[in-house]
Design an enzyme around this catalytic site. Structure first.
Site, PDB file in Angstrom:
ATOM      1  N   LYS A 166       0.830  -1.206   0.000  1.00  0.00           N
ATOM      2  CA  LYS A 166       0.000   0.000   0.000  1.00  0.00           C
ATOM      3  C   LYS A 166       0.868   1.260   0.000  1.00  0.00           C
ATOM      4  O   LYS A 166       0.641   2.175  -0.789  1.00  0.00           O
ATOM      5  CB  LYS A 166      -0.924  -0.047   1.223  1.00  0.00           C
ATOM      6  CG  LYS A 166      -1.892   1.109   1.315  1.00  0.00           C
ATOM      7  CD  LYS A 166      -3.140   0.732   2.100  1.00  0.00           C
ATOM      8  CE  LYS A 166      -2.924   0.718   3.595  1.00  0.00           C
ATOM      9  NZ  LYS A 166      -2.745   2.059   4.174  1.00  0.00           N
TER      10      LYS A 166
ATOM     11  N   ARG B 120       2.919   5.939  -3.241  1.00  0.00           N
ATOM     12  CA  ARG B 120       4.054   6.778  -3.638  1.00  0.00           C
ATOM     13  C   ARG B 120       4.287   6.714  -5.147  1.00  0.00           C
ATOM     14  O   ARG B 120       4.646   7.710  -5.772  1.00  0.00           O
ATOM     15  CB  ARG B 120       5.304   6.343  -2.861  1.00  0.00           C
ATOM     16  CG  ARG B 120       5.262   6.810  -1.385  1.00  0.00           C
ATOM     17  CD  ARG B 120       6.168   5.978  -0.506  1.00  0.00           C
ATOM     18  NE  ARG B 120       6.272   6.472   0.861  1.00  0.00           N
ATOM     19  CZ  ARG B 120       5.352   6.284   1.827  1.00  0.00           C
ATOM     20  NH1 ARG B 120       4.225   5.618   1.565  1.00  0.00           N
ATOM     21  NH2 ARG B 120       5.549   6.752   3.056  1.00  0.00           N
TER      22      ARG B 120
ATOM     23  N   SER C 123       7.490   8.645  12.098  1.00  0.00           N
ATOM     24  CA  SER C 123       6.350   8.521  11.182  1.00  0.00           C
ATOM     25  C   SER C 123       6.797   8.773   9.754  1.00  0.00           C
ATOM     26  O   SER C 123       7.274   9.861   9.418  1.00  0.00           O
ATOM     27  CB  SER C 123       5.256   9.526  11.559  1.00  0.00           C
ATOM     28  OG  SER C 123       4.398   9.738  10.452  1.00  0.00           O
TER      29      SER C 123
ATOM     30  N   GLN D 230       4.853   9.044   7.288  1.00  0.00           N
ATOM     31  CA  GLN D 230       3.944  10.009   6.658  1.00  0.00           C
ATOM     32  C   GLN D 230       4.417  11.434   6.925  1.00  0.00           C
ATOM     33  O   GLN D 230       4.398  12.284   6.028  1.00  0.00           O
ATOM     34  CB  GLN D 230       2.520   9.794   7.155  1.00  0.00           C
ATOM     35  CG  GLN D 230       1.954   8.446   6.696  1.00  0.00           C
ATOM     36  CD  GLN D 230       0.565   8.165   7.189  1.00  0.00           C
ATOM     37  OE1 GLN D 230      -0.037   8.970   7.910  1.00  0.00           O
ATOM     38  NE2 GLN D 230       0.024   7.017   6.828  1.00  0.00           N
TER      39      GLN D 230
ATOM     40  N   ASP E 265       1.997  -1.490  11.794  1.00  0.00           N
ATOM     41  CA  ASP E 265       0.677  -1.925  11.302  1.00  0.00           C
ATOM     42  C   ASP E 265       0.403  -3.395  11.610  1.00  0.00           C
ATOM     43  O   ASP E 265      -0.719  -3.871  11.428  1.00  0.00           O
ATOM     44  CB  ASP E 265       0.569  -1.688   9.793  1.00  0.00           C
ATOM     45  CG  ASP E 265       0.554  -0.205   9.452  1.00  0.00           C
ATOM     46  OD1 ASP E 265       0.254   0.614  10.343  1.00  0.00           O
ATOM     47  OD2 ASP E 265       0.852   0.143   8.293  1.00  0.00           O
TER      48      ASP E 265
HETATM   49  C1  S3P Z   1       2.538   4.683   6.214  1.00  0.00           C
HETATM   50  C2  S3P Z   1       3.169   4.974   7.388  1.00  0.00           C
HETATM   51  C3  S3P Z   1       2.684   4.501   8.692  1.00  0.00           C
HETATM   52  C4  S3P Z   1       1.720   3.338   8.553  1.00  0.00           C
HETATM   53  C5  S3P Z   1       0.689   3.588   7.494  1.00  0.00           C
HETATM   54  C6  S3P Z   1       1.346   3.817   6.149  1.00  0.00           C
HETATM   55  C7  S3P Z   1       3.088   5.237   4.961  1.00  0.00           C
HETATM   56  O1  S3P Z   1       2.005   5.558   9.336  1.00  0.00           O
HETATM   57  O2  S3P Z   1       1.091   3.081   9.783  1.00  0.00           O
HETATM   58  O3  S3P Z   1      -0.185   2.494   7.389  1.00  0.00           O
HETATM   59  O4  S3P Z   1       2.675   4.807   3.875  1.00  0.00           O
HETATM   60  O5  S3P Z   1       3.939   6.126   5.045  1.00  0.00           O
HETATM   61  P1  S3P Z   1       2.782   6.682  10.204  1.00  0.00           P
HETATM   62  O6  S3P Z   1       3.654   7.444   9.295  1.00  0.00           O
HETATM   63  O7  S3P Z   1       1.682   7.529  10.764  1.00  0.00           O
HETATM   64  O8  S3P Z   1       3.530   5.922  11.246  1.00  0.00           O
END
Ligand code: S3P
Length: 425
Positions: A19, A24, A164, A166, A311
């Site tokens: 995912k 990306r 994180s 994200q 996750d």
């Molecule tokens: C993700 C980063 C993680 C993960 C999410 C997907 C990503 O979150 O839990 O399912 O694709 O960068 P966080 O960045 O909030 O830890």
């Protein structure tokens, strides 16, 4: 949807695309010049949200199941959407796209479903505003809907207090457009798909310890991307293969990036029989994983491994219920701000099935060995909770009923069919 104990699991399966990498590939393809061809794309609802957002900003994206072609318009080629961008249930879409939108020459409003509207956005609003971004939380609660007025950005060094990907990725993407270099330091290294893929697209990026640094870019260039299977989806079959007696499963083409492979390390430390075969690297490392039924023991999971399995903690908590001894999960407060509060939801549902599990400030303590019995499970519309309790139902006495089981379409639309095939094979 109801689940009952199964006697054994057998066979081979290919897990759908990762995912994080799928998101990306579409995002970077959209802001790159030329064509990006993606194989192994995850056609789950979250990644479709990303496709729809970029289509609304003028990008032509052809999608046929797991094959996607993105006709990128270059770093400055997005156009103002004529309505609100809908990120659905996807935190990755919301946070990463905010980094890109902060630097455009138009303004936009983005939002998502009721879960997204409760998830914390201060973690991206604060650093992006330090770079000069103009972002407003419309309901003044630091959550979506967000109004982003694209503007000129400058580079910063940001010390994040959460590991994180994200947050890191939102800042690095904004950094592409900034007028000076940008870097992010995290307490522990989070998944590094953004760094690996941005480099492939031609960005100048360096990584050292827990820091990633990016130079402003003039252009990115379209690429061919092969997305490996999602280890976060494979995790449910790893756990099922370990826990259901007399089982043997071969899970093909799973991404094993070291920033994502904590689940493999945990399975092994708990005593699980897991073998990696046919390792490849097409930009991201991948392997086939052979798993067979094993007796597990409790362990402590904490510190730097946590972001590499964040996750997978719901399914790890289920594994702990079947392990001898105590499993302690610490440093995982981030679980409270996922698609649901995954600490509270796991503790409530596992307790309903008869497990001995206690909620802590930043994790759970699970005393394994108590048999589970069926229960009615409120999935809270959280895909990973639904998949965890489908597996739990195959290990428990009596009947387990999942409420709102269809939420698995977020990350694994064919999950129940794939599971059924392993029971029948
Ligand atoms: C993700 C980063 C993680 C993960 C999410 C997907 C990503 O979150 O839990 O399912 O694709 O960068 P966080 O960045 O909030 O830890």
């Amino acid at each position: 949807m109801n689940f009952h104990r199964v006697k054994q699991l057998h066979g081979e399966l290919t897990i759908p695309g990762d995912k994080s990498i799928s998101h990306r590939s579409v995002m970077f393809g959209s802001i790159a010049k030329g064509i990006t061809e993606i194989q192994g794309f995850l056609p789950g609802a979250d990644c479709i949200s990303t496709i729809n957002c970029f289509r609304k900003m003028g990008i032509t994206i052809e999608q046929d199941h797991s094959s996607v072609i993105v006709h990128g318009n270059g770093l400055h080629g997005l156009t103002k959407p004529d309505s609100i961008l809908d990120c659905g249930n996807s935190g990755t879409t919301t946070r990463l796209i905010s980094g890109i939108l902060s630097a455009q020459n138009f303004s936009v409003t983005l939002t998502g479903d009721s879960s997204i509207q409760k998830r914390p956005m201060a973690r991206i609003i604060d650093p992006l505003c330090q770079m000069g971004a103009d972002i407003t939380s419309i309901n003044h609660n630091q959550c979506a809907p967000l109004h982003i007025n694209g503007t000129h950005l400058h580079g910063i060094h940001y010390c994040s207090n959460v590991a994180s990907a994200q947050v890191k990725s939102a800042i690095l993407l904004a950094g592409l457009y900034a007028d000076s270099p940008t870097s992010v330091t995290e307490p522990y290294v989070s998944r590094n798909h953004t760094e690996l893929m941005l480099k492939q697209f031609g960005a100048e990026l360096s990584c050292y310890d827990t820091t990633a640094a990016i130079q402003p870019a003039t252009e990115l260039y379209g690429q061919s991307i092969t997305v490996p299977g999602d280890i976060s989806s494979a995790a449910f079959f790893l756990a099922a293969g370990l826990l259901v007696p007399n089982s043997e499963l071969l899970i093909r083409n799973v991404g094993i990036n070291p920033t994502r492979d904590g689940i493999l390390r945990v399975c092994k430390e708990m005593g699980g029989h897991i073998t990696l075969l046919n390792t490849t690297n097409m930009g991201e490392p991948a392997a086939d994983i052979f798993v067979s039924s094993s007796s597990l023991k409790g362990i402590t999971i904490e510190g730097s491994i946590i972001p590499t399995l964040i996750d997978e903690l719901p399914i790890i908590a289920l594994m702990a219920c079947f392990a001898q001894g105590t499993t302690t999960i610490k440093d995982a407060a981030e679980l409270k701000v996922k698609e649901s509060n995954r600490i509270a939801v796991m503790v409530k549902n596992l307790t309903a099935m008869g497990a001995d599990v206690k909620e802590t400030e930043d994790g759970m303590i699970i005393h394994g060995g108590k048999p589970l019995h069926g229960a009615i499970i409120d999935t809270k519309f959280d895909h990973r909770i639904a998949m965890t309790f489908a597996i739990a139902g195959m290990l428990a006495d009596g009947e387990t009923t999942l409420q709102n089981p269809e939420c698995v379409t977020i990350s694994y639309p064919e999950f129940y069919n794939d599971l059924k095939r392993c029971i029948q094979q």
